[in-house]
Design an enzyme around this catalytic site. Structure first.
Site, PDB file in Angstrom:
ATOM      1  N   GLY A 251      28.201  72.031  -4.542  1.00 60.71           N
ATOM      2  CA  GLY A 251      29.233  71.819  -3.523  1.00 60.71           C
ATOM      3  C   GLY A 251      28.733  72.273  -2.155  1.00 60.71           C
ATOM      4  N   ASP A 252      27.981  73.376  -2.120  1.00 59.33           N
ATOM      5  CA  ASP A 252      27.446  73.885  -0.844  1.00 59.33           C
ATOM      6  C   ASP A 252      26.411  72.922  -0.265  1.00 59.33           C
ATOM      7  OD1 ASP A 252      29.001  76.135  -1.210  1.00 59.33           O
ATOM      8  OD2 ASP A 252      27.402  77.218  -2.246  1.00 59.33           O
ATOM      9  N   ASN A 276      25.955  62.990  -1.243  1.00 61.77           N
ATOM     10  CA  ASN A 276      25.948  62.759  -2.694  1.00 61.77           C
ATOM     11  C   ASN A 276      24.519  62.750  -3.219  1.00 61.77           C
ATOM     12  OD1 ASN A 276      28.225  62.522  -4.222  1.00 61.77           O
ATOM     13  ND2 ASN A 276      28.473  60.326  -3.937  1.00 61.77           N
TER      14      ASN A 276
HETATM   15  P1  ATP Z   1      29.667  74.609  -7.464  1.00 59.06           P
HETATM   16  O1  ATP Z   1      29.134  74.609  -8.881  1.00 59.06           O
HETATM   17  O2  ATP Z   1      28.639  74.930  -6.430  1.00 59.06           O
HETATM   18  O3  ATP Z   1      30.909  75.423  -7.307  1.00 59.06           O
HETATM   19  P2  ATP Z   1      31.403  72.446  -6.849  1.00 59.06           P
HETATM   20  O4  ATP Z   1      32.327  72.525  -8.038  1.00 59.06           O
HETATM   21  O5  ATP Z   1      31.899  72.967  -5.561  1.00 59.06           O
HETATM   22  O6  ATP Z   1      30.001  73.092  -7.190  1.00 59.06           O
HETATM   23  P3  ATP Z   1      30.936  69.729  -7.616  1.00 59.06           P
HETATM   24  O7  ATP Z   1      32.145  68.908  -7.423  1.00 59.06           O
HETATM   25  O8  ATP Z   1      30.599  70.162  -9.014  1.00 59.06           O
HETATM   26  O9  ATP Z   1      30.981  70.953  -6.614  1.00 59.06           O
HETATM   27  O10 ATP Z   1      29.654  68.970  -7.067  1.00 59.06           O
HETATM   28  C1  ATP Z   1      29.447  68.710  -5.693  1.00 59.06           C
HETATM   29  C2  ATP Z   1      28.678  67.424  -5.570  1.00 59.06           C
HETATM   30  O11 ATP Z   1      27.425  67.577  -6.258  1.00 59.06           O
HETATM   31  C3  ATP Z   1      29.332  66.212  -6.227  1.00 59.06           C
HETATM   32  O12 ATP Z   1      30.265  65.587  -5.374  1.00 59.06           O
HETATM   33  C4  ATP Z   1      28.102  65.328  -6.490  1.00 59.06           C
HETATM   34  O13 ATP Z   1      27.707  64.702  -5.291  1.00 59.06           O
HETATM   35  C5  ATP Z   1      27.044  66.372  -6.872  1.00 59.06           C
HETATM   36  N1  ATP Z   1      26.981  66.618  -8.321  1.00 59.06           N
HETATM   37  C6  ATP Z   1      27.551  67.617  -9.016  1.00 59.06           C
HETATM   38  N2  ATP Z   1      27.276  67.535 -10.338  1.00 59.06           N
HETATM   39  C7  ATP Z   1      26.485  66.446 -10.483  1.00 59.06           C
HETATM   40  C8  ATP Z   1      25.845  65.811 -11.595  1.00 59.06           C
HETATM   41  N3  ATP Z   1      25.967  66.303 -12.842  1.00 59.06           N
HETATM   42  N4  ATP Z   1      25.126  64.706 -11.362  1.00 59.06           N
HETATM   43  C9  ATP Z   1      24.970  64.195 -10.106  1.00 59.06           C
HETATM   44  N5  ATP Z   1      25.542  64.742  -9.009  1.00 59.06           N
HETATM   45  C10 ATP Z   1      26.292  65.852  -9.184  1.00 59.06           C
HETATM   46  O1  RIB Z   2      28.862  78.091  -4.341  1.00 63.48           O
HETATM   47  C1  RIB Z   2      27.911  78.825  -5.044  1.00 63.48           C
HETATM   48  C2  RIB Z   2      27.871  80.237  -4.535  1.00 63.48           C
HETATM   49  O2  RIB Z   2      29.109  80.857  -4.801  1.00 63.48           O
HETATM   50  C3  RIB Z   2      26.830  81.101  -5.206  1.00 63.48           C
HETATM   51  O3  RIB Z   2      25.585  81.060  -4.565  1.00 63.48           O
HETATM   52  C4  RIB Z   2      27.479  82.484  -5.219  1.00 63.48           C
HETATM   53  O4  RIB Z   2      26.856  83.393  -4.359  1.00 63.48           O
HETATM   54  C5  RIB Z   2      28.942  82.259  -4.834  1.00 63.48           C
HETATM   55  O5  RIB Z   2      29.176  82.702  -3.574  1.00 63.48           O
END
Ligand code: ATP
Ligand code: RIB
Length: 317
Positions: A251-252, A276
């Site tokens: 997400g970051d 993406n």
């Molecule tokens: P985090 O694990 O950092 O908290 P998040 O939950 O904020 O992540 P996600 O919605 O899981 O964010 O993923 C962010 C973006 O990463 C998605 O919109 C997509 O573009 C990409 N992404 C995540 N997982 C996958 C995957 N398995 N395959 C391809 N792209 C992915």
């Molecule tokens: O979004 C991922 C991040 O969330 C990790 O790097 C961890 O430090 C938490 O802040």
């Protein structure tokens, strides 16, 4: 070209990998313990910088071993660290992460991040065309002050309200672009949302935010890609199919890539496709900050996808 300013957290991520998560009260044997630079602010700043934007990070580190290691790592990423201060009042932010089957659970202990102040964000000078980015791992009054200054300077504000906590409507009004994941959307709209839900469920939830048509809202949907609202109209941008090993920081990466693209005067539609692609590279590597791709890597996967589409189009039916 605009510049990217990120006010946010800097953490050391202490990562345990395991075959499964322990149940409450249970102990399981893990496979490895790994130490990665992380924190939502640092991750997003690194993504933006590696993708070509002139990037400044505003944040705080403790005067301890983790702080020293993180400072050295950040300095090597091409980020302006003039507004990263060291504080003796607290330890460096630390996240305790468990990774199982590419997914994660995170407990974050703010430490020095809780000391990022209104005065800290008042120091850098933003101008029209700059992009101001923040998340919920630093105090909310600091984020509001940062966005108020950014707005007054004619900069665009991007809020990533993560991790989800209660906040007031005034904060939402200060964001031009809101980027959140499905569980954060569920929290803010008091809706039970699952990764497998039909897009209509997410569209309905975003509409219930009632944030006005001029705000761009992006809901990241993991491997399904992203649902964006532009001028109030929903648009789904599917992600690439890849073999994910660790989604921490995906997400970051997405947020940092959007910021870098908008700073480079790209349209939001171009930025979504690019972000993406960038995040799809990030999930194929372990760790948060070290997984952020370079612009050359993102351009290569976009060119590869384009080539594949051309080959399909040229195939005789
Ligand atoms: P985090 O694990 O950092 O908290 P998040 O939950 O904020 O992540 P996600 O919605 O899981 O964010 O993923 C962010 C973006 O990463 C998605 O919109 C997509 O573009 C990409 N992404 C995540 N997982 C996958 C995957 N398995 N395959 C391809 N792209 C992915
Ligand atoms: O979004 C991922 C991040 O969330 C990790 O790097 C961890 O430090 C938490 O802040």
């Amino acid at each position: 070209m605009g510049r990217v300013f990120v006010a946010g957290s800097i953490n050391m991520d202490v990562v345990a990998t395991a075959k499964r998560y322990p149940r409450i009260g249970e102990t399981v044997a893990g496979d490895a313990v790994l130490y990665f630079p992380g924190g939502k602010g640092a991750n997003q700043a690194i993504a933006a910088a590696k993708l070509g934007a002139t990037t400044t990070l505003i944040g705080r580190l403790g005067k301890d071993a983790f702080g020293g290691e993180l400072k050295a790592f950040l300095a090597a990423q091409g980020i302006d660290l003039s507004f990263v201060q060291e504080t003796s009042d607290a330890h460096t932010g630390t996240a305790v992460i468990t990774v199982v089957d590419a997914d994660n659970t995170i407990v974050v202990i703010p430490g020095a991040n809780a000391h990022v102040s209104v005065a800290d964000v008042a120091a850098p000078v933003l101008t029209k065309g700059d992009i101001a980015v923040s998340q919920f791992e630093i105090p909310l009054p600091t984020i509001s002050a940062f966005f108020e200054r950014a707005r007054a300077a004619g900069a665009t504000t991007i809020l990533n309200p993560a991790p989800a906590i209660e906040f007031d409507a005034g904060m939402l009004e200060l964001a031009d672009i809101l980027i959140l994941n499905e569980s954060e959307l569920g929290f803010f709209t008091e809706t039970e949302l699952h990764g497998t839900d039909a897009p209509a469920r997410f569209i309905e939830a975003v509409r219930s935010l009632q944030s006005g048509k001029d705000k761009i809202i992006c809901v990241t949907l993991g491997k399904r890609g992203v649902l964006a609202f532009i001028n109030g109209e929903p648009l789904i941008v599917p992600s690439r199919t890849v073999n994910a090993v660790d989604t921490t920081g995906a997400g970051d990466c997405f947020v940092g890539a959007i910021a870098a693209q908008l700073a480079g005067r790209k349209s939001i539609r171009e930025a979504l496709a690019y972000a993406n692609a960038a995040a799809s590279i990030c999930v194929q590597r372990m760790g948060a900050a070290p997984s952020m791709p370079t612009a050359a890597e993102v351009e290569a996967v976009i060119a590869e996808s384009h080539e594949q589409r051309m080959q399909v189009a040229a195939k005789p039916t």
